[in-house]
Design an enzyme around this catalytic site. Structure first.
Site, PDB file in Angstrom:
ATOM      1  N   LYS A 145      -0.029 -17.452 -28.202  1.00  0.00           N
ATOM      2  CA  LYS A 145       1.412 -17.508 -28.414  1.00  0.00           C
ATOM      3  C   LYS A 145       1.798 -18.382 -29.601  1.00  0.00           C
ATOM      4  CE  LYS A 145       3.259 -16.361 -23.858  1.00  0.00           C
ATOM      5  NZ  LYS A 145       4.006 -15.219 -24.407  1.00  0.00           N
ATOM      6  N   ARG A 146       0.934 -19.300 -29.968  1.00  0.00           N
ATOM      7  CA  ARG A 146       1.289 -20.157 -31.102  1.00  0.00           C
ATOM      8  C   ARG A 146       1.316 -19.377 -32.411  1.00  0.00           C
ATOM      9  NH1 ARG A 146      -3.215 -22.259 -34.021  1.00  0.00           N
ATOM     10  NH2 ARG A 146      -5.219 -21.630 -33.139  1.00  0.00           N
TER      11      ARG A 146
END
Length: 487
Positions: free
Chosen positions: A254-255
């Site tokens: 998700k980063r």
């Protein structure tokens, strides 16, 4: 020729990740290219993590992408059920068959005993493998212990000599040393099958011919081949798809931005753009074309042109590609996509839909996602309360700005027909009369009318705003210029 039957078999423990979506897409394309069948199977035997919401999300995500299936949930088929949680009796049948043939056995070793074995292996710096204490237990003893209430697991007997060979249609021949394998568990103490057993039973009983799945499953394949061999079943063809890595070649997370189909949908990406992008992550059709119609994907897709190297995720390319599809999309469809938010803002009403459509059409080719459309058109629904600071310094603060705006006001008030062509002719004529470049009038006008320096064509913007709005906004800007001069 053998009938091609492939499956997409996600675990409903979370959202449909783009890696899973690409696996589904490659299966879908392979099935369509070979006039085969695509099966959707939900592998929901992880009762602690599987949820109905996740299963529904996967189905919704596939439907949004336009990846339909021939058999599975919502469709049915002769090889169902298509949820593993509904197939327990089928698994039990084959576990009992292996036990009856002494190809599997009950194991009563407790967690403490197994942990001690693992700790000992770690101390001796060797790989842990189950040591087989229960492999020679007499059936009478096993039955007595179960009758007394003990709940054993079931292990498959594994020949640890030689090698297990995986013939992979993408990676070629991959060999695994059987000495590194142990008698692995095929049924847990609660009676549920383990993944490596259930997937084999499902693929065989569903007549799956080709198993196209993620590279991470390659290490499971030797165990699955052992199950196929124990049950006397022919192997399907295997093809393991490369990983999708982040730009820094780390594991995608998700980063690195949106990673699920639902997130891309909510952020304004079109399904056809995401499908086009995903198909090029690991597939090389042999040309330099980026925008690839779906019918051409089906016609040209082949496992021989799927790369074994990791694919690199590039959000910038996806966003560019989405902009291309967005510019070519049907206007009514795009309007429908932004209608809920526009209605909530009060910008779209029953009496102004035609106007709203014209506004969207004007900026459609400038947006990269549908989420960008409404922020680009706010000035069509309310006059700007502020002006871009850099634009102000460049176009409103300099001496002469008031003269230019008054000149444009004269054009706005006098042009007979308030349309883009007449406005352009009038402003360019006024600039020639003043012996200045037309841009000297255009730039401050754009800022005065919209509050920003980057918009679609000024004259088209003015036509949509209408004479009264343009006049009012120019007069307000003229007053502001006077205030700047007085500072």
């Amino acid at each position: 020729m053998e009938k091609v039957r492939v499956r997409f078999a996600p675990s409903p423990t979370g959202a449909l990740h783009i890696g899973g979506a690409r696996t589904a897409l490659f299966n879908w394309l392979f099935a369509h290219n070979r006039q085969g069948v695509l099966v959707l199977r939900l592998e929901d035997t992880d009762l602690m993590r599987s949820t109905a919401d996740a299963a529904e999300g996967i189905v919704d995500g596939l439907q949004w992408l336009g990846l339909d299936w021939d058999e599975g949930p919502g469709v049915g088929g002769e090889y169902g059920p298509y949820r593993q949680s509904e197939r327990l009796a089928i698994y039990r049948q084959y576990i009992e068959e292996l036990l009856a043939q002494d190809k599997a056995y009950h194991c009563f070793c407790g967690q403490d005993e197994l942990k001690a074995q693992r700790d000992k292996a770690q101390e001796e710096k060797r790989n842990y493998r189950y040591e087989g204490q229960c492999s020679h237990m007499a059936a009478a003893e096993a039955n007595a212990r179960m009758a007394a209430g003990e709940r054993p697991v079931v292990r498959l007997r594994v020949d640890r000599t030689g090698q297990t060979v995986v013939k992979d249609l993408i990676r070629g021949t991959v060999q695994f040393d059987n000495q590194l394998m142990d008698d692995f568990i095929i049924a847990k103490s609660d009676g549920w099958p383990t993944y490596n057993f259930a997937v084999v039973v499902d693929d065989h009983t569903m007549a799956i011919s080709h198993v196209l799945r993620a590279e991470e499953h390659l290490s499971n394949t030797p165990k699955q081949i052992k199950v196929y061999d124990a049950l006397g079943w022919a192997l399907p063809y295997f093809a393991h798809l490369s990983m999708i890595l982040a730009p820094d070649r780390s594991k995608l997370s998700k980063r690195h931005g949106a990673t699920s189909v639902q997130e891309f949908r909510d952020q304004g990406y079109l399904p056809e753009a995401l499908v086009n992008y995903l198909v090029l992550l690991g597939w090389s059709p042999g040309d330099d074309i980026d925008i690839y119609p779906r019918d051409k994907m089906i016609k040209n897709f082949a496992l021989e042109t799927v790369s074994r190297s990791a694919a690199i995720y590039d959000l910038g390319k996806l966003t560019w590609m989405n902009g291309v599809y967005l510019a070519a999309a049907d206007l009514d469809r795009i309007v429908d996509m932004v209608t809920p938010e526009a209605t909530q803002k009060g910008w779209l009403r029953d009496d102004n839909r035609g106007y709203f459509q014209q506004v969207v059409e004007l900026v459609q080719s400038r947006a990269k996602t549908t989420r960008e459309i409404l922020p680009l058109v706010s000035y069509f629904f309310s006059a700007p309360e502020t002006y871009d600071p850099k634009g102000t310094q460049k176009y409103l603060r300099p001496a002469g700005s008031a003269v230019y705006i008054r000149a444009v006001l004269e054009v706005v008030e006098s042009v007979p027909e308030f349309i883009a062509a007449a406005l352009e002719e009038g402003m360019r004529g006024k600039a020639a009369q003043m012996e200045i470049k037309a841009s000297a009038l255009i730039h401050p006008t754009r800022l005065a009318l919209t509050g920003v320096t980057n918009t679609p064509g000024l004259f088209e913007v003015m036509e949509l705003l209408g004479r009264d709005a343009c006049q009012a906004r120019l007069e307000r800007a003229l007053k502001y210029v006077g205030e700047l001069a007085a500072e």
